[in-house]
Design a protein around this motif. Structure first.
Motif, PDB file in Angstrom:
ATOM      1  N   VAL A 133       1.687  -1.978  10.636  1.00 55.52           N
ATOM      2  CA  VAL A 133       2.421  -0.646  10.545  1.00 55.52           C
ATOM      3  C   VAL A 133       3.182  -0.280  11.685  1.00 55.52           C
ATOM      4  O   VAL A 133       4.260   0.026  11.636  1.00 55.52           O
ATOM      5  CB  VAL A 133       1.421   0.500  10.152  1.00 55.52           C
TER       6      VAL A 133
ATOM      7  N   THR B   2       3.311   5.236  -1.506  1.00 56.97           N
ATOM      8  CA  THR B   2       2.526   4.593  -2.530  1.00 56.97           C
ATOM      9  C   THR B   2       2.820   4.934  -3.768  1.00 56.97           C
ATOM     10  O   THR B   2       3.056   6.126  -4.163  1.00 56.97           O
ATOM     11  CB  THR B   2       0.879   4.964  -1.967  1.00 56.97           C
ATOM     12  N   ALA B   9       2.140  -0.327  -4.226  1.00 56.91           N
ATOM     13  CA  ALA B   9       1.899  -0.061  -2.776  1.00 56.91           C
ATOM     14  C   ALA B   9       2.211  -1.480  -2.083  1.00 56.91           C
ATOM     15  O   ALA B   9       3.003  -1.630  -0.963  1.00 56.91           O
ATOM     16  CB  ALA B   9       0.604   0.481  -2.161  1.00 56.91           C
ATOM     17  N   ASN B  15       7.121  -1.263   2.573  1.00 54.28           N
ATOM     18  CA  ASN B  15       5.940  -1.459   3.148  1.00 54.28           C
ATOM     19  C   ASN B  15       5.838  -2.934   3.704  1.00 54.28           C
ATOM     20  O   ASN B  15       4.543  -3.228   4.201  1.00 54.28           O
ATOM     21  CB  ASN B  15       4.632  -1.134   1.931  1.00 54.28           C
TER      22      ASN B  15
END
Lengths: 153, 153
Positions: A133, B2, B9, B15
DNA sequence: GAAGGATATATCGCGCACGATATAATCGCA
DNA sequence: TGCGATTATATCGTGCGCGATATATCCTTC
């Protein structure tokens, strides 16, 4: 790592951020290749499908905006996906300039199989979720600053 | 970011670490392009020259090991650099299989002009030096883990 | 010293990226 | 209404990346 004159440190390959990004991108591509080969996809084709799986029926330009790719790259790519029977391309009725890309049954169905890919890649990176992340966020910020700068001139 | 089902997700474009790396690499390439165009170089050609500026007279395979590129990419690239008069290619005397790449006068001279490129890029990234070093280190580690994993299988 | 395997480079084909240009549809505005 | 400007997509050419294959040289081993 540094040499005697200032230009040497400046120009040393291993000191280049760009090379780190460039070679990491290639390494990721190498990691994806065998997984995507099972689906008969290339990495950019997979990205285009990710976008359509998020929302079906987008214009070529919308897909291009997400991927930061122009039609000179996307048109042939989407035609290949069409030839594989994964998407359909049709001109919009309201605006004949626009081409709408929609998933076929086969293209939608591939989503379930594709869901197996991200966990495999995650494992291959050997990163914690936090690492991922953070790195992702920093890279997105870097990209944004670079693109903002090139707009300015 | 999400969605409702877990696959959403997992498969959301934003992501994906890989997309962050992929798009950052493209953004960096776009930043380099106008600078390198002044030298008449592409980005991979610039990388090959960086390696030769560090140490002249390397084999094709040595350059390839640094860039993680095979001869199918490097041979044509080096031939283009040769056609531009920047490098010379000659077979090694001891081992006729090897091809040694050496800088010409013109190729060596370009180093001084190329030294102007990294500061421009550094400015365009808008990063602090610490940011750059950290990001570079993390990406190098990521690349290493990915390549180690692909060797294993 | 001849045969077989390993090594270094080259070639070919395909799919991106992307600059430049083309084409067709739509919009703005006189 | 019509015409120039804008917009959306397509086409073309060049240079990577890379899998697959080829070729030539070297090395080993008998």
């Amino acid at each position: 790592m540094t040499r005697q004159d200032p230009a040497s440190a400046l120009l040393a390959l291993d000191n280049q951020l760009c090379f780190a990004v460039y070679s990491a991108a290639h390494a990721l591509n190498r990691a994806y290749k065998p997984l995507l080969a099972q689906l008969g996809l290339t990495y950019p084709q997979y990205l285009a499908l990710l976008i359509l799986w998020e929302r079906d029926g987008q214009r070529v330009g919308e897909i291009g905006a997400r991927l930061m790719l122009d039609t000179n790259t996307l048109t042939p790519l989407l035609k290949r996906l069409e030839a594989m029977g994964l998407v359909a391309r049709r001109r919009s009725a309201e605006d004949e300039r626009q081409v709408l890309i929609s998933l076929t049954e086969k293209g939608s169905a591939m989503r379930a199989r594709a869901a197996a890919v991200p966990p495999e890649i995650f494992a291959a990176t050997g990163c914690s979720l936090d690492d991922i992340v953070r790195l992702r966020t920093e890279l997105a910020a870097l990209r944004e600053r670079l693109d903002a700068g090139s707009d300015a001139r």
